[in-house]
Design a protein around this motif. Structure first.
Motif, short mmCIF file in Angstrom:
data_model
loop_
_atom_site.label_atom_id
_atom_site.label_comp_id
_atom_site.label_asym_id
_atom_site.label_seq_id
_atom_site.Cartn_x
_atom_site.Cartn_y
_atom_site.Cartn_z
N VAL A 68 -13.54 -10.40 -0.26
CA VAL A 68 -13.71 -11.38 -1.31
C VAL A 68 -12.61 -11.08 -1.98
N LEU A 69 -12.32 -10.79 -3.20
CA LEU A 69 -11.30 -10.68 -3.31
C LEU A 69 -9.88 -10.24 -2.58
N ALA A 70 -10.14 -9.50 -1.86
CA ALA A 70 -8.86 -8.96 -1.04
C ALA A 70 -8.24 -10.48 -0.23
N ALA A 71 -9.61 -10.89 0.27
CA ALA A 71 -9.18 -12.07 1.17
C ALA A 71 -8.78 -13.15 0.78
N ALA A 72 -9.23 -13.92 -1.12
CA ALA A 72 -8.48 -14.73 -1.16
C ALA A 72 -7.18 -14.47 -1.63
N LEU A 75 -5.41 -15.14 1.33
CA LEU A 75 -5.42 -16.62 1.95
C LEU A 75 -4.31 -17.24 1.04
N ILE A 76 -4.52 -17.02 -0.20
CA ILE A 76 -3.22 -17.61 -0.85
C ILE A 76 -2.57 -17.47 -0.95
N VAL A 77 -1.77 -15.56 -0.70
CA VAL A 77 -0.56 -15.62 -0.37
C VAL A 77 0.72 -15.84 0.73
N CYS A 78 -0.23 -15.68 2.31
CA CYS A 78 0.64 -15.64 3.25
C CYS A 78 -0.02 -16.99 3.59
N ARG A 79 -1.04 -17.86 3.46
CA ARG A 79 -1.70 -19.69 3.97
C ARG A 79 -1.30 -19.62 5.58
N GLY A 196 -2.48 -12.46 10.44
CA GLY A 196 -3.87 -12.04 11.31
C GLY A 196 -4.63 -11.23 10.06
N LEU A 197 -4.29 -9.90 9.04
CA LEU A 197 -4.94 -9.42 7.95
C LEU A 197 -5.54 -10.63 7.39
N ALA A 198 -4.70 -11.54 7.20
CA ALA A 198 -5.59 -12.02 5.75
C ALA A 198 -6.81 -12.79 6.84
N LEU A 199 -6.54 -13.40 7.50
CA LEU A 199 -7.81 -14.10 8.18
C LEU A 199 -9.25 -13.35 9.01
N ALA A 200 -8.18 -11.82 9.37
CA ALA A 200 -9.41 -10.76 9.42
C ALA A 200 -9.87 -10.21 8.45
N MET A 201 -9.59 -10.31 7.35
CA MET A 201 -10.25 -10.12 5.86
C MET A 201 -11.01 -11.00 5.60
N ALA A 202 -10.83 -11.93 5.73
CA ALA A 202 -11.44 -13.37 5.54
C ALA A 202 -12.67 -13.69 6.42
N PHE A 203 -12.71 -12.20 7.52
CA PHE A 203 -13.60 -12.69 8.61
C PHE A 203 -14.50 -11.39 8.24
N GLY A 204 -14.12 -10.83 8.08
CA GLY A 204 -14.64 -9.47 6.93
C GLY A 204 -15.82 -9.54 6.20
N ALA A 205 -15.14 -10.39 4.95
CA ALA A 205 -15.80 -10.88 3.85
C ALA A 205 -16.81 -11.78 3.89
N VAL A 206 -16.90 -12.50 4.71
CA VAL A 206 -17.94 -13.65 5.15
C VAL A 206 -19.32 -12.42 5.90
N LEU A 207 -18.70 -11.21 6.41
CA LEU A 207 -19.49 -10.50 7.27
C LEU A 207 -20.55 -10.15 6.10
N SER A 208 -19.26 -9.15 4.85
CA SER A 208 -20.00 -8.55 3.86
C SER A 208 -20.70 -9.32 3.32
N GLY A 229 -13.36 -5.79 -9.09
CA GLY A 229 -13.07 -5.89 -8.25
C GLY A 229 -12.18 -5.76 -7.75
N LEU A 230 -11.45 -6.42 -8.93
CA LEU A 230 -9.42 -7.08 -7.88
C LEU A 230 -9.24 -6.08 -8.00
N ALA A 231 -9.49 -5.39 -9.27
CA ALA A 231 -7.82 -4.07 -8.94
C ALA A 231 -8.34 -2.96 -7.98
N VAL A 232 -9.98 -3.40 -7.28
CA VAL A 232 -10.25 -2.16 -6.18
C VAL A 232 -9.47 -2.65 -4.87
N ALA A 233 -9.38 -4.86 -5.00
CA ALA A 233 -9.46 -5.30 -3.83
C ALA A 233 -8.03 -4.75 -3.51
N LEU A 234 -6.83 -5.00 -4.72
CA LEU A 234 -5.65 -5.10 -4.58
C LEU A 234 -5.33 -3.22 -4.78
#
Length: 306
Positions: A68-72, A75-79, A196-208, A229-234
């Protein structure tokens, strides 16, 4: 859907094919390898931090925080744009996100039960098998056999020294890791930058998300837990997955897959330094065999490209 083997074979360095007389420089050949190694260092030390976080949020809670944090962040950086893509493009994103979520869920279940170095050693069999299938060269069977010998040594001949459930989770995670490599390569070709990575990460976050909420609940909202969790995400998602996506645009996927065999050594080092997980002599030898298989396969691929 395209054949995965055909798809993997298409991931190559186009400049080398177009101009065989101009040999790539050493820096050009080592550049994508450096990206993979840097990603491996980041993801394995991030995984060690995640193990420290598990008592607070549980294995599934950590996966949810990570994705979730990685997707956020992405999505913010790549838009990324969401218009103008075909059904096949979105199918690739969905498959990539599913593989990403499955790989993380299964791996953290393994890391919660067996040492980090052992978990990654078993998991890396997935990419190694993929490399053999993709290359379709007999010499790579030698490297696969060497890696298998390392895994058998690690298991004591029957996984009797490891929690069998944890070992099974690690092997299943390896299968998802192989799928991750295939769909990461496809996503990198279909989408610009890291969109594509940002969109896929968002989909994976929704699944988890439902799994993490079911296990951890409001524990996921504790500020200190979110910070870790943010440290792990980064460390374990944003940085390594971006580096790997870039590397797969310049490396054959079969070579990339075998390079993943270096990660058991990185994981064992991270487990020792961060988690104080000591390795027995036989465990160290087992990991060394897997690393040797990785290096041999990469050298074979490099000689083939020259």
């Amino acid at each position: 859907m395209d054949s995965p083997v055909k798809d993997i074979a298409a991931v190559s360095v186009p400049e080398a094919a177009a101009a065989p007389a101009a040999q790539p420089s050493r820096a050009t050949r080592l550049g994508p390898v450096a990206l993979v190694v840097a990603g491996g260092l980041s993801v394995q030390f991030g995984s060690a931090v995640a193990v420290l976080l598990m008592p607070r949020a549980g294995a599934l809670g950590v996966v949810t925080l990570r994705l979730v944090l990685a997707a956020a962040v992405l999505l913010i950086v790549c838009r990324p744009k969401v218009c103008g893509y075909s059904r096949a493009d979105w199918g690739t994103v969905v498959a990539f996100g599913t593989a990403m979520a499955g790989m993380n869920i299964l791996f953290y279940q393994a890391a919660d039960r067996i040492p980090l170095g052992a978990a990654v050693t078993l998991e890396v069999l997935g990419p190694l098998v993929l490399s053999v299938i993709a290359s379709r060269r007999l010499v790579n069977l030698l490297w696969a056999g060497l890696a298998l010998g390392g895994v058998l040594l690690l298991s004591g001949g029957g996984f009797d020294r490891l929690d069998p459930v944890g070992a099974a989770f690690a092997l299943a995670a390896g299968g998802m890791w192989a799928a991750y490599i295939v769909f990461s390569a496809r996503t990198g070709r279909r989408f610009p930058q890291a969109d594509g990575l940002a969109l896929a990460m968002a989909f994976g976050a929704v699944l988890s998300l439902p799994l993490g909420l079911a296990e951890a609940g409001d524990k996921l909202l504790v500020p200190s837990t979110i910070g870790l969790g943010l440290a792990v995400a980064l460390m374990s998602s944003v940085l390594p997955y971006t580096l790997e996506l870039l590397a797969l645009r310049r490396l054959p996927a079969s070579t990339f897959a075998v390079l993943m065999s270096l990660e058991p050594a990185i994981a064992a080092t991270a487990g020792f330094l961060v988690l104080h997980q000591a390795l027995a002599a036989t465990d160290a030898l087992a990991i060394a065999l897997v690393v040797a298989a990785s290096m041999g396969a990469v050298r074979t691929q490099a000689r083939r490209q020259l």
